[in-house]
Design a protein around this motif. Structure first.
Motif, PDB file in Angstrom:
ATOM      1  N   TYR A   1       6.463  -2.731  -9.228  1.00  0.00           N
ATOM      2  CA  TYR A   1       5.786  -2.981 -10.501  1.00  0.00           C
ATOM      3  C   TYR A   1       4.284  -3.154 -10.292  1.00  0.00           C
ATOM      4  O   TYR A   1       3.476  -2.608 -11.047  1.00  0.00           O
ATOM      5  CB  TYR A   1       6.380  -4.226 -11.153  1.00  0.00           C
ATOM      6  CG  TYR A   1       5.719  -4.612 -12.459  1.00  0.00           C
ATOM      7  CD1 TYR A   1       5.940  -3.868 -13.613  1.00  0.00           C
ATOM      8  CD2 TYR A   1       4.884  -5.719 -12.535  1.00  0.00           C
ATOM      9  CE1 TYR A   1       5.332  -4.214 -14.807  1.00  0.00           C
ATOM     10  CE2 TYR A   1       4.285  -6.076 -13.726  1.00  0.00           C
ATOM     11  CZ  TYR A   1       4.515  -5.325 -14.857  1.00  0.00           C
ATOM     12  OH  TYR A   1       3.924  -5.665 -16.045  1.00  0.00           O
ATOM     13  N   GLY A   2       3.894  -3.917  -9.269  1.00  0.00           N
ATOM     14  CA  GLY A   2       2.476  -4.079  -8.976  1.00  0.00           C
ATOM     15  C   GLY A   2       1.804  -2.760  -8.660  1.00  0.00           C
ATOM     16  O   GLY A   2       0.659  -2.513  -9.068  1.00  0.00           O
ATOM     17  N   ALA A   3       2.509  -1.890  -7.941  1.00  0.00           N
ATOM     18  CA  ALA A   3       1.950  -0.571  -7.631  1.00  0.00           C
ATOM     19  C   ALA A   3       1.742   0.245  -8.898  1.00  0.00           C
ATOM     20  O   ALA A   3       0.760   0.993  -9.027  1.00  0.00           O
ATOM     21  CB  ALA A   3       2.871   0.175  -6.668  1.00  0.00           C
ATOM     22  N   LYS A   4       2.640   0.099  -9.845  1.00  0.00           N
ATOM     23  CA  LYS A   4       2.488   0.818 -11.117  1.00  0.00           C
ATOM     24  C   LYS A   4       1.286   0.293 -11.907  1.00  0.00           C
ATOM     25  O   LYS A   4       0.547   1.074 -12.517  1.00  0.00           O
ATOM     26  CB  LYS A   4       3.769   0.719 -11.937  1.00  0.00           C
ATOM     27  CG  LYS A   4       4.927   1.517 -11.337  1.00  0.00           C
ATOM     28  CD  LYS A   4       6.140   1.521 -12.235  1.00  0.00           C
ATOM     29  CE  LYS A   4       7.271   2.357 -11.606  1.00  0.00           C
ATOM     30  NZ  LYS A   4       6.886   3.774 -11.471  1.00  0.00           N
ATOM     31  N   LEU A   5       1.087  -1.021 -11.900  1.00  0.00           N
ATOM     32  CA  LEU A   5      -0.082  -1.567 -12.581  1.00  0.00           C
ATOM     33  C   LEU A   5      -1.376  -1.098 -11.927  1.00  0.00           C
ATOM     34  O   LEU A   5      -2.350  -0.772 -12.616  1.00  0.00           O
ATOM     35  CB  LEU A   5      -0.018  -3.095 -12.576  1.00  0.00           C
ATOM     36  CG  LEU A   5       1.037  -3.752 -13.462  1.00  0.00           C
ATOM     37  CD1 LEU A   5       0.951  -5.267 -13.344  1.00  0.00           C
ATOM     38  CD2 LEU A   5       0.873  -3.333 -14.919  1.00  0.00           C
ATOM     39  N   VAL A   6      -1.400  -1.063 -10.592  1.00  0.00           N
ATOM     40  CA  VAL A   6      -2.585  -0.554  -9.895  1.00  0.00           C
ATOM     41  C   VAL A   6      -2.821   0.913 -10.250  1.00  0.00           C
ATOM     42  O   VAL A   6      -3.963   1.344 -10.471  1.00  0.00           O
ATOM     43  CB  VAL A   6      -2.425  -0.727  -8.370  1.00  0.00           C
ATOM     44  CG1 VAL A   6      -3.545   0.000  -7.630  1.00  0.00           C
ATOM     45  CG2 VAL A   6      -2.429  -2.200  -8.004  1.00  0.00           C
TER      46      VAL A   6
ATOM     47  N   ILE B   1       1.758   1.829  -3.579  1.00  0.00           N
ATOM     48  CA  ILE B   1       0.606   2.293  -4.350  1.00  0.00           C
ATOM     49  C   ILE B   1       0.329   3.762  -4.074  1.00  0.00           C
ATOM     50  O   ILE B   1       0.108   4.555  -4.993  1.00  0.00           O
ATOM     51  CB  ILE B   1      -0.629   1.428  -4.038  1.00  0.00           C
ATOM     52  CG1 ILE B   1      -0.425   0.003  -4.570  1.00  0.00           C
ATOM     53  CG2 ILE B   1      -1.886   2.043  -4.654  1.00  0.00           C
ATOM     54  CD1 ILE B   1      -1.514  -0.961  -4.161  1.00  0.00           C
ATOM     55  N   ARG B   2       0.357   4.138  -2.791  1.00  0.00           N
ATOM     56  CA  ARG B   2       0.119   5.547  -2.448  1.00  0.00           C
ATOM     57  C   ARG B   2       1.182   6.444  -3.056  1.00  0.00           C
ATOM     58  O   ARG B   2       0.882   7.544  -3.534  1.00  0.00           O
ATOM     59  CB  ARG B   2       0.066   5.711  -0.924  1.00  0.00           C
ATOM     60  CG  ARG B   2      -1.215   5.219  -0.295  1.00  0.00           C
ATOM     61  CD  ARG B   2      -1.351   5.776   1.126  1.00  0.00           C
ATOM     62  NE  ARG B   2      -0.314   5.227   1.996  1.00  0.00           N
ATOM     63  CZ  ARG B   2      -0.453   4.149   2.738  1.00  0.00           C
ATOM     64  NH1 ARG B   2      -1.586   3.467   2.697  1.00  0.00           N
ATOM     65  NH2 ARG B   2       0.527   3.723   3.517  1.00  0.00           N
ATOM     66  N   ALA B   3       2.429   5.978  -3.061  1.00  0.00           N
ATOM     67  CA  ALA B   3       3.510   6.783  -3.633  1.00  0.00           C
ATOM     68  C   ALA B   3       3.316   6.962  -5.146  1.00  0.00           C
ATOM     69  O   ALA B   3       3.487   8.062  -5.677  1.00  0.00           O
ATOM     70  CB  ALA B   3       4.856   6.125  -3.343  1.00  0.00           C
ATOM     71  N   GLU B   4       2.955   5.880  -5.826  1.00  0.00           N
ATOM     72  CA  GLU B   4       2.757   5.966  -7.273  1.00  0.00           C
ATOM     73  C   GLU B   4       1.556   6.845  -7.621  1.00  0.00           C
ATOM     74  O   GLU B   4       1.603   7.644  -8.563  1.00  0.00           O
ATOM     75  CB  GLU B   4       2.569   4.567  -7.862  1.00  0.00           C
ATOM     76  CG  GLU B   4       3.814   3.707  -7.848  1.00  0.00           C
ATOM     77  CD  GLU B   4       4.898   4.233  -8.757  1.00  0.00           C
ATOM     78  OE1 GLU B   4       4.581   4.950  -9.729  1.00  0.00           O
ATOM     79  OE2 GLU B   4       6.078   3.951  -8.493  1.00  0.00           O
TER      80      GLU B   4
ATOM     81  N   GLN C   1      15.406   1.737  -1.398  1.00  0.00           N
ATOM     82  CA  GLN C   1      14.626   1.853  -0.169  1.00  0.00           C
ATOM     83  C   GLN C   1      13.980   0.528   0.221  1.00  0.00           C
ATOM     84  O   GLN C   1      13.154   0.479   1.124  1.00  0.00           O
ATOM     85  CB  GLN C   1      13.567   2.934  -0.345  1.00  0.00           C
ATOM     86  CG  GLN C   1      14.171   4.308  -0.642  1.00  0.00           C
ATOM     87  CD  GLN C   1      13.108   5.351  -0.913  1.00  0.00           C
ATOM     88  OE1 GLN C   1      12.164   5.484  -0.155  1.00  0.00           O
ATOM     89  NE2 GLN C   1      13.271   6.097  -1.995  1.00  0.00           N
ATOM     90  N   ARG C   2      14.352  -0.526  -0.517  1.00  0.00           N
ATOM     91  CA  ARG C   2      14.071  -1.915  -0.192  1.00  0.00           C
ATOM     92  C   ARG C   2      12.675  -2.429  -0.517  1.00  0.00           C
ATOM     93  O   ARG C   2      12.336  -3.539  -0.079  1.00  0.00           O
ATOM     94  CB  ARG C   2      14.397  -2.225   1.276  1.00  0.00           C
ATOM     95  CG  ARG C   2      15.861  -2.031   1.599  1.00  0.00           C
ATOM     96  CD  ARG C   2      16.222  -2.673   2.930  1.00  0.00           C
ATOM     97  NE  ARG C   2      17.640  -2.482   3.213  1.00  0.00           N
ATOM     98  CZ  ARG C   2      18.598  -3.258   2.743  1.00  0.00           C
ATOM     99  NH1 ARG C   2      18.292  -4.275   1.961  1.00  0.00           N
ATOM    100  NH2 ARG C   2      19.863  -3.026   3.038  1.00  0.00           N
ATOM    101  N   PRO C   3      11.848  -1.774  -1.291  1.00  0.00           N
ATOM    102  CA  PRO C   3      10.705  -2.517  -1.828  1.00  0.00           C
ATOM    103  C   PRO C   3      11.208  -3.430  -2.942  1.00  0.00           C
ATOM    104  O   PRO C   3      12.180  -3.115  -3.634  1.00  0.00           O
ATOM    105  CB  PRO C   3       9.791  -1.426  -2.378  1.00  0.00           C
ATOM    106  CG  PRO C   3      10.709  -0.322  -2.740  1.00  0.00           C
ATOM    107  CD  PRO C   3      11.831  -0.371  -1.733  1.00  0.00           C
TER     108      PRO C   3
ATOM    109  N   MET D   1       0.824  -1.214   0.000  1.00  0.00           N
ATOM    110  CA  MET D   1       0.000   0.000   0.000  1.00  0.00           C
ATOM    111  C   MET D   1       0.857   1.262   0.000  1.00  0.00           C
ATOM    112  O   MET D   1       0.474   2.280  -0.577  1.00  0.00           O
ATOM    113  CB  MET D   1      -0.934  -0.011   1.207  1.00  0.00           C
ATOM    114  CG  MET D   1      -2.030  -1.056   1.131  1.00  0.00           C
ATOM    115  SD  MET D   1      -3.046  -0.917  -0.362  1.00  0.00           S
ATOM    116  CE  MET D   1      -3.698   0.735  -0.192  1.00  0.00           C
ATOM    117  N   HIS D   2       2.021   1.218   0.654  1.00  0.00           N
ATOM    118  CA  HIS D   2       2.903   2.389   0.620  1.00  0.00           C
ATOM    119  C   HIS D   2       3.351   2.674  -0.820  1.00  0.00           C
ATOM    120  O   HIS D   2       3.398   3.832  -1.252  1.00  0.00           O
ATOM    121  CB  HIS D   2       4.120   2.147   1.514  1.00  0.00           C
ATOM    122  CG  HIS D   2       3.803   2.126   2.974  1.00  0.00           C
ATOM    123  ND1 HIS D   2       3.343   3.238   3.653  1.00  0.00           N
ATOM    124  CD2 HIS D   2       3.863   1.130   3.891  1.00  0.00           C
ATOM    125  CE1 HIS D   2       3.147   2.922   4.922  1.00  0.00           C
ATOM    126  NE2 HIS D   2       3.454   1.651   5.084  1.00  0.00           N
TER     127      HIS D   2
END
Length: 267
Positions: free
Chosen positions: A103-108, A4-7, A95-97, A1-2
Protein backbone atom coordinates in the motif's frame (compact mmCIF):
# COMPACT_ATOMS: atom_id res chain seq x y z
CA UNK A 1 12.12 -0.10 -2.39
CA UNK A 2 11.46 -3.34 -4.28
CA UNK A 3 7.72 -2.72 -3.98
CA UNK A 4 8.10 0.90 -5.10
CA UNK A 5 10.18 -0.08 -8.13
CA UNK A 6 7.63 -2.74 -9.05
CA UNK A 7 4.71 -0.32 -8.80
CA UNK A 8 6.50 2.39 -10.77
CA UNK A 9 7.47 -0.07 -13.49
CA UNK A 10 3.88 -1.24 -13.68
CA UNK A 11 2.54 2.29 -14.20
CA UNK A 12 5.32 3.35 -16.61
CA UNK A 13 4.39 0.45 -18.91
CA UNK A 14 0.68 1.16 -18.62
CA UNK A 15 -0.74 3.18 -21.55
CA UNK A 16 -3.58 4.57 -19.41
CA UNK A 17 -1.08 6.46 -17.22
CA UNK A 18 0.42 8.26 -20.21
CA UNK A 19 -3.03 8.88 -21.66
CA UNK A 20 -4.12 10.65 -18.47
CA UNK A 21 -0.95 12.76 -18.56
CA UNK A 22 -1.54 13.67 -22.21
CA UNK A 23 -5.16 14.63 -21.51
CA UNK A 24 -4.06 16.84 -18.61
CA UNK A 25 -1.51 18.67 -20.76
CA UNK A 26 -3.83 19.09 -23.76
CA UNK A 27 -6.70 20.25 -21.57
CA UNK A 28 -4.54 22.82 -19.78
CA UNK A 29 -2.99 24.24 -22.95
CA UNK A 30 -6.34 24.33 -24.74
CA UNK A 31 -8.37 26.09 -22.07
CA UNK A 32 -5.63 28.24 -20.55
CA UNK A 33 -4.04 29.41 -23.81
CA UNK A 34 -5.48 28.37 -27.16
CA UNK A 35 -9.16 29.21 -26.65
CA UNK A 36 -8.55 32.46 -24.69
CA UNK A 37 -5.97 33.58 -27.26
CA UNK A 38 -8.20 32.76 -30.20
CA UNK A 39 -11.31 34.47 -28.82
CA UNK A 40 -12.71 36.38 -25.90
CA UNK A 41 -15.67 36.25 -23.53
CA UNK A 42 -17.01 33.38 -21.48
CA UNK A 43 -17.35 32.88 -17.74
CA UNK A 44 -13.59 33.05 -17.11
CA UNK A 45 -11.86 36.11 -18.48
CA UNK A 46 -8.16 35.84 -19.34
CA UNK A 47 -6.32 38.79 -20.79
CA UNK A 48 -3.11 38.58 -22.76
CA UNK A 49 -1.01 39.32 -19.68
CA UNK A 50 -2.25 36.10 -18.04
CA UNK A 51 -0.94 34.10 -21.01
CA UNK A 52 2.56 35.60 -20.93
CA UNK A 53 5.55 33.99 -19.16
CA UNK A 54 4.92 36.00 -16.00
CA UNK A 55 1.61 34.16 -15.54
CA UNK A 56 2.51 30.63 -16.59
CA UNK A 57 2.45 29.29 -13.00
CA UNK A 58 -1.18 30.36 -12.59
CA UNK A 59 -2.12 28.88 -15.95
CA UNK A 60 -0.51 25.52 -15.18
CA UNK A 61 -2.13 24.85 -11.79
CA UNK A 62 -5.53 26.55 -12.14
CA UNK A 63 -7.22 23.34 -13.31
CA UNK A 64 -5.97 21.14 -10.46
CA UNK A 65 -8.78 21.78 -7.95
CA UNK A 66 -11.39 20.45 -10.37
CA UNK A 67 -10.86 19.12 -13.90
CA UNK A 68 -7.17 18.14 -13.81
CA UNK A 69 -7.67 16.96 -10.24
CA UNK A 70 -10.28 14.54 -11.56
CA UNK A 71 -7.59 12.97 -13.73
CA UNK A 72 -5.35 12.60 -10.65
CA UNK A 73 -8.23 10.85 -8.88
CA UNK A 74 -8.62 8.45 -11.83
CA UNK A 75 -4.89 7.72 -11.70
CA UNK A 76 -5.14 6.88 -7.99
CA UNK A 77 -8.06 4.55 -8.66
CA UNK A 78 -6.13 2.75 -11.41
CA UNK A 79 -3.03 2.31 -9.24
CA UNK A 80 -4.94 0.53 -6.46
CA UNK A 81 -8.18 -0.66 -8.03
CA UNK A 82 -6.67 -2.55 -10.94
CA UNK A 83 -5.41 -5.21 -8.54
CA UNK A 84 -9.03 -6.15 -7.90
CA UNK A 85 -9.94 -6.27 -11.59
CA UNK A 86 -6.86 -8.29 -12.47
CA UNK A 87 -7.28 -10.42 -9.31
CA UNK A 88 -3.58 -9.99 -8.56
CA UNK A 89 -3.72 -9.02 -4.89
CA UNK A 90 -3.23 -12.64 -3.85
CA UNK A 91 -0.32 -13.05 -6.26
CA UNK A 92 1.43 -9.95 -4.91
CA UNK A 93 0.88 -10.72 -1.24
CA UNK A 94 1.79 -14.39 -1.62
CA UNK A 95 5.35 -13.20 -2.32
CA UNK A 96 5.39 -12.05 1.31
CA UNK A 97 5.46 -8.26 1.26
CA UNK A 98 3.10 -6.96 3.93
CA UNK A 99 -0.14 -5.31 2.92
CA UNK A 100 1.03 -1.96 4.25
CA UNK A 101 4.33 -2.24 2.35
CA UNK A 102 2.47 -2.73 -0.91
CA UNK A 103 0.00 0.00 0.00
CA UNK A 104 2.82 2.42 0.84
CA UNK A 105 4.43 1.68 -2.52
CA UNK A 106 1.16 2.52 -4.24
CA UNK A 107 0.92 5.84 -2.41
CA UNK A 108 4.50 6.67 -3.41
CA UNK A 109 3.63 5.78 -7.00
CA UNK A 110 0.65 8.14 -6.90
CA UNK A 111 2.87 10.90 -5.48
CA UNK A 112 5.48 10.34 -8.20
CA UNK A 113 2.77 10.33 -10.87
CA UNK A 114 1.27 13.61 -9.68
CA UNK A 115 4.78 15.09 -9.42
CA UNK A 116 5.41 14.25 -13.07
CA UNK A 117 1.98 15.58 -14.05
CA UNK A 118 2.44 18.98 -12.36
CA UNK A 119 5.98 19.23 -13.73
CA UNK A 120 4.72 18.51 -17.26
CA UNK A 121 1.89 21.04 -16.91
CA UNK A 122 4.32 23.75 -15.83
CA UNK A 123 6.83 22.89 -18.55
CA UNK A 124 4.27 22.94 -21.36
CA UNK A 125 2.61 26.07 -19.96
CA UNK A 126 5.97 27.85 -19.83
CA UNK A 127 6.74 26.86 -23.42
CA UNK A 128 3.31 27.96 -24.65
CA UNK A 129 3.52 31.30 -22.85
CA UNK A 130 6.95 31.89 -24.39
CA UNK A 131 5.52 31.23 -27.86
CA UNK A 132 2.67 33.70 -27.27
CA UNK A 133 5.09 36.32 -25.96
CA UNK A 134 7.22 35.86 -29.08
CA UNK A 135 4.23 36.18 -31.39
CA UNK A 136 2.99 39.32 -29.64
CA UNK A 137 6.45 40.84 -29.29
CA UNK A 138 6.19 41.02 -25.51
CA UNK A 139 9.16 40.71 -23.12
CA UNK A 140 10.02 37.35 -21.54
CA UNK A 141 9.40 38.33 -17.92
CA UNK A 142 9.46 35.11 -15.90
CA UNK A 143 8.28 34.78 -12.29
CA UNK A 144 10.80 34.30 -9.50
CA UNK A 145 12.11 30.89 -8.49
CA UNK A 146 10.27 31.09 -5.17
CA UNK A 147 6.97 31.78 -6.93
CA UNK A 148 7.52 28.83 -9.26
CA UNK A 149 8.36 26.50 -6.37
CA UNK A 150 5.38 27.73 -4.38
CA UNK A 151 3.03 27.12 -7.29
CA UNK A 152 4.52 23.71 -7.94
CA UNK A 153 4.23 22.73 -4.28
CA UNK A 154 0.59 23.78 -4.09
CA UNK A 155 -0.24 21.96 -7.32
CA UNK A 156 1.53 18.80 -6.19
CA UNK A 157 -0.23 18.86 -2.81
CA UNK A 158 -3.67 19.28 -4.37
CA UNK A 159 -3.19 16.65 -7.06
CA UNK A 160 -1.70 14.14 -4.60
CA UNK A 161 -4.69 14.62 -2.30
CA UNK A 162 -7.06 13.76 -5.16
CA UNK A 163 -4.88 10.78 -6.07
CA UNK A 164 -5.02 9.53 -2.47
CA UNK A 165 -8.81 9.85 -2.56
CA UNK A 166 -8.81 7.69 -5.68
CA UNK A 167 -6.75 5.04 -3.89
CA UNK A 168 -9.15 5.11 -0.93
CA UNK A 169 -12.23 4.76 -3.14
CA UNK A 170 -10.63 1.87 -5.04
CA UNK A 171 -9.92 -0.03 -1.82
CA UNK A 172 -13.28 0.84 -0.28
CA UNK A 173 -15.27 -0.30 -3.33
CA UNK A 174 -12.82 -2.99 -4.52
CA UNK A 175 -12.75 -2.08 -8.16
CA UNK A 176 -12.18 0.60 -10.78
CA UNK A 177 -15.39 1.58 -12.55
CA UNK A 178 -17.56 2.46 -9.54
CA UNK A 179 -14.81 4.39 -7.68
CA UNK A 180 -14.08 6.46 -10.80
CA UNK A 181 -17.78 7.11 -11.35
CA UNK A 182 -18.51 8.15 -7.76
CA UNK A 183 -15.33 10.22 -7.55
CA UNK A 184 -16.16 12.15 -10.71
CA UNK A 185 -19.78 12.67 -9.62
CA UNK A 186 -18.54 14.17 -6.36
CA UNK A 187 -15.86 16.37 -7.93
CA UNK A 188 -17.66 17.56 -11.06
CA UNK A 189 -21.30 17.58 -9.96
CA UNK A 190 -21.98 17.60 -6.23
CA UNK A 191 -19.22 20.07 -5.33
CA UNK A 192 -20.38 22.48 -8.03
CA UNK A 193 -24.02 22.15 -6.99
CA UNK A 194 -23.12 22.89 -3.37
CA UNK A 195 -21.04 25.93 -4.32
CA UNK A 196 -23.25 27.39 -7.06
CA UNK A 197 -26.76 26.57 -5.82
CA UNK A 198 -26.92 25.45 -2.18
CA UNK A 199 -24.29 27.75 -0.62
CA UNK A 200 -25.86 31.06 -1.77
CA UNK A 201 -29.25 30.00 -0.36
CA UNK A 202 -28.25 28.23 2.87
CA UNK A 203 -25.70 29.77 5.20
CA UNK A 204 -24.81 26.49 6.92
CA UNK A 205 -23.94 25.01 3.52
CA UNK A 206 -21.77 28.04 2.79
CA UNK A 207 -19.92 27.44 6.05
CA UNK A 208 -19.82 23.67 5.60
CA UNK A 209 -18.12 23.86 2.21
CA UNK A 210 -15.20 25.68 3.79
CA UNK A 211 -14.22 22.36 5.35
CA UNK A 212 -14.55 20.25 2.19
CA UNK A 213 -11.52 19.17 0.13
CA UNK A 214 -12.54 20.77 -3.17
CA UNK A 215 -13.18 24.31 -1.92
CA UNK A 216 -9.98 24.24 0.12
CA UNK A 217 -8.01 23.02 -2.89
CA UNK A 218 -9.51 25.86 -4.90
CA UNK A 219 -8.71 28.36 -2.14
CA UNK A 220 -5.09 27.17 -1.96
CA UNK A 221 -4.66 27.61 -5.71
CA UNK A 222 -6.51 30.95 -5.60
CA UNK A 223 -4.02 32.21 -3.00
CA UNK A 224 -1.32 31.79 -5.65
CA UNK A 225 -3.12 32.48 -8.92
CA UNK A 226 -5.84 34.86 -7.77
CA UNK A 227 -9.55 33.92 -7.75
CA UNK A 228 -11.65 33.08 -10.81
CA UNK A 229 -8.72 31.84 -12.86
CA UNK A 230 -10.70 28.67 -13.58
CA UNK A 231 -13.87 26.93 -12.35
CA UNK A 232 -13.40 25.80 -8.76
CA UNK A 233 -10.70 28.38 -8.02
CA UNK A 234 -12.22 30.73 -5.45
CA UNK A 235 -10.80 32.25 -2.28
CA UNK A 236 -13.30 30.92 0.26
CA UNK A 237 -10.56 30.68 2.90
CA UNK A 238 -7.02 32.05 3.04
CA UNK A 239 -4.07 30.14 1.65
CA UNK A 240 -2.49 28.96 4.92
CA UNK A 241 -5.59 27.31 6.43
CA UNK A 242 -6.47 25.86 3.02
CA UNK A 243 -3.04 24.21 2.78
CA UNK A 244 -3.50 22.71 6.26
CA UNK A 245 -6.95 21.34 5.40
CA UNK A 246 -5.73 19.84 2.11
CA UNK A 247 -2.79 18.25 3.94
CA UNK A 248 -5.15 16.88 6.60
CA UNK A 249 -7.37 15.32 3.92
CA UNK A 250 -4.33 13.79 2.21
CA UNK A 251 -3.22 12.19 5.49
CA UNK A 252 -6.77 11.06 6.28
CA UNK A 253 -7.36 9.49 2.87
CA UNK A 254 -4.01 7.69 3.03
CA UNK A 255 -4.56 6.49 6.60
CA UNK A 256 -8.12 5.25 6.08
CA UNK A 257 -7.13 3.44 2.89
CA UNK A 258 -4.28 1.65 4.65
CA UNK A 259 -6.52 0.71 7.58
CA UNK A 260 -9.17 -0.74 5.27
CA UNK A 261 -6.65 -2.75 3.26
CA UNK A 262 -5.09 -4.16 6.42
CA UNK A 263 -8.34 -5.04 8.19
CA UNK A 264 -10.56 -6.37 5.41
CA UNK A 265 -10.43 -9.46 3.24
CA UNK A 266 -8.85 -8.90 -0.16
CA UNK A 267 -11.84 -10.33 -2.04
Amino acid sequence: MHNIRAELAKQVHRPASWLLLAIAVVQTITFAYIIPYAGSGGPVSRGLDAMLPSGFVSSSIAGLPLFIGALALIFGVLVAGSEYGWETWKTVLAQRPSRLSVYGAKLVTVAVGTFVMVLALMAFSAATSAVIAGIEGRPMAWPGVLDILQGFGAGWLVSTMWGALGVLLAILLRGVALPIGLGLVWMLAIQNLLSAIAAPMLDFIAQLQKGLPGPNAGSLVAAITGPNQAPGVDALVSGGPAALVVTAYLIAFAGIGGWLLRRRDII
